[in-house]
Enzyme design. Structure first.
Site, PDB file in Angstrom:
ATOM      1  N   TYR A   1     -14.383   5.097  -2.303  1.00  0.00           N
ATOM      2  CA  TYR A   1     -13.543   3.899  -2.374  1.00  0.00           C
ATOM      3  C   TYR A   1     -13.788   3.101  -3.663  1.00  0.00           C
ATOM      4  O   TYR A   1     -13.082   3.289  -4.655  1.00  0.00           O
ATOM      5  CB  TYR A   1     -13.670   3.016  -1.108  1.00  0.00           C
TER       6      TYR A   1
ATOM      7  N   ALA B   1       0.891  -1.160   0.000  1.00  0.00           N
ATOM      8  CA  ALA B   1       0.000   0.000   0.000  1.00  0.00           C
ATOM      9  C   ALA B   1       0.923   1.202   0.000  1.00  0.00           C
ATOM     10  O   ALA B   1       1.741   1.360   0.903  1.00  0.00           O
ATOM     11  CB  ALA B   1      -0.902   0.005   1.224  1.00  0.00           C
TER      12      ALA B   1
END
Ligand code: NAD
Ligand code: NA
Length: 398
Positions: free
Chosen positions: A236, A140
């Protein structure tokens, strides 16, 4: 030095070596308490191994099926007077605990997106393990320098076609406010986010590992994705990050083709929303997580990263049969989060949530506690007033 939390916005600038070691120890204890994972992985490469789901994957492989692990991450070591990052301390603690248990564990600290780190990982596998039978891809990152073009891509967290307004929480202050996020200005924002968090780098890793003949027959590879509730879709799943996740998921058939002659297989696992350094940076999501935790804890079905990944390995990836997949070909360990009764209750609480009732109707206290745990703080058996040695080595990194 005496190390206390120093918080700026959604990050904590300091980390505690003994506290992070305690955090790792608790995760190791959890995996051991679940017993051995029959036919689990034996030689594992974890890309993004120092925090969150990647660390949980490394711990599960090592302590669940005695796997030798190589971990790749991008962390800062400590210097005298300046603590290292949590992921640095986690990795030091992991290596120490693995070595004590007689398990091989070595790490590479560098940019996983680069060709150079891929070469280093291949050389280390060749030297020590020969081949790996599992590759976990759990990066990430906010940015990626493309190894072929040299272009520096920055990811963004934006809706795509219209502005998005919803509630968000400052989880330190406990204040709920409305946030409006403007949509992307051009396709570039989408393309850059896909370049950073999409599937291309995962593919580069698998291509290069395969070309170097360091993937074992029957190799598995898994990367992690997220879907979540409709209320976070605009920011998202239907936002820039969701486009990158679509791209990551679309990489699965490509890798399956690539791995076919090795009898290998690739998966994306959709995981639950959890407090990690990455998720605390996404607007709206921390409030959702605090409500979700409240509901799931009340129902006795709450899981953290280690519970999620232990279940992924024991009940999905290594059962001896092919795992059940959803209609888009994904493994789902977000099944409990997405249960209808859970989502209906979270949606009700979401409507009600205000600064005034936040402590009562949400698990904001649990959110905060877990946030501090990420950096090694808030453990009752660690003395935070005591002088501690901030300079800690990751044994395998010279
Ligand atoms: P994290 O921030 O805890 O871990 C990120 C890891 O990537 C760390 O080990 C870090 O060192 C490493 N990393 C970052 N940039 C790097 C680089 N250039 N080179 C080498 N290593 C680098 O994040 P996380 O939440 O565990 O996320 C891991 C994956 O899980 C992501 O794909 C994320 O989208 C996914 N996921 C997260 C959640 C959640 O709620 N947190 C839910 C579902 C899926
Ligand atoms: Na990770």
């Amino acid at each position: 030095m005496i190390i206390q939390p120093r918080v700026r916005g959604f990050i904590c600038l300091t980390s505690h070596p003994e506290g992070t070691a305690e955090h790792v120890k608790q995760q190791v204890a959890y995996v051991k308490s679940k017993g051995k994972i029959e036919n689990g992985p034996k030689k594992v490469l974890v890309i993004g191994a120092s925090t969150g789901f990647g660390l949980a994957s490394r711990i599960t492989a090592a302590f669940g099926s005695d796997a030798a692990t190589i971990g790749v991450f991008f962390e800062k070591p400590a210097a005298p007077g300046k603590p290292g990052t949590a992921g640095w301390y986690n990795s030091a603690a992991f290596e120490q605990q693995a070595t004590e248990a007689g398990l091989y564990a070595k790490s590479i600290n560098g940019d996983a997106f680069s060709d150079e780190v891929k070469k280093q990982a291949i050389a280390l596998i060749k030297q020590d393990l020969g081949q790996v039978d599992l590759v976990v891809y759990s990066l990430a990152s906010p940015r990626r320098t493309h190894p072929k073009t040299g272009v520096a891509h920055a990811s963004v967290l934006k809706p795509i076609s219209q502005p998005f307004t919803n509630k968000t929480v400052d989880f330190h202050a406990g204040v709920i406010s409305d946030i409006s996020i403007q949509p992307v200005e051009s396709e570039d924002d989408i393309d850059n986010t896909i370049a950073v968090m999409g599937g291309e780098d995962w593919k580069f890793w698998i291509e290069e590992l395969k070309a170097a003949n360091v993937l074992a027959d029957g190799v598995k590879t898994v990367a992690y994705s997220y879907i979540g509730p409709e209320l976070t879709y605009p920011i998202y799943r239907n936002g820039t990050i969701g486009k990158a996740k679509d791209d990551l998921e679309a990489t699965v058939p490509v890798l399956n083709d690539l791995l076919a002659d090795l009898n290998g297989v690739s998966y994306v696992s959709v995981n639950k929303a959890l407090v990690t350094q990455s998720s605390s940076a996404i607007p709206v999501v921390p409030l959702y997580i605090s409500l979700l935790y409240k509901v799931m804890k009340e129902k006795g079905i709450h899981e953290g990263t280690i519970e999620q990944i232990q279940r992924l390995f024991a009940e999905r990836l290594y059962t001896g049969a092919a795992p059940a997949l959803d209609d888009k070909g994904r493994i789902r360990v977000d099944d409990l989060e997405m249960r209808e009764d859970v989502q209906a209750e979270v949606a009700k609480l979401w409507e009600k949530a205000t600064t005034e009732n936040l402590e009562e109707i949400s698990d904001i206290a649990g959110y905060r506690d877990e946030f501090f745990h990420l950096f090694g703080f808030n453990f009752s058996n660690v003395d935070y007033e005591a002088d501690t040695n901030e300079v800690v080595e990751v044994p395998s990194i010279k």
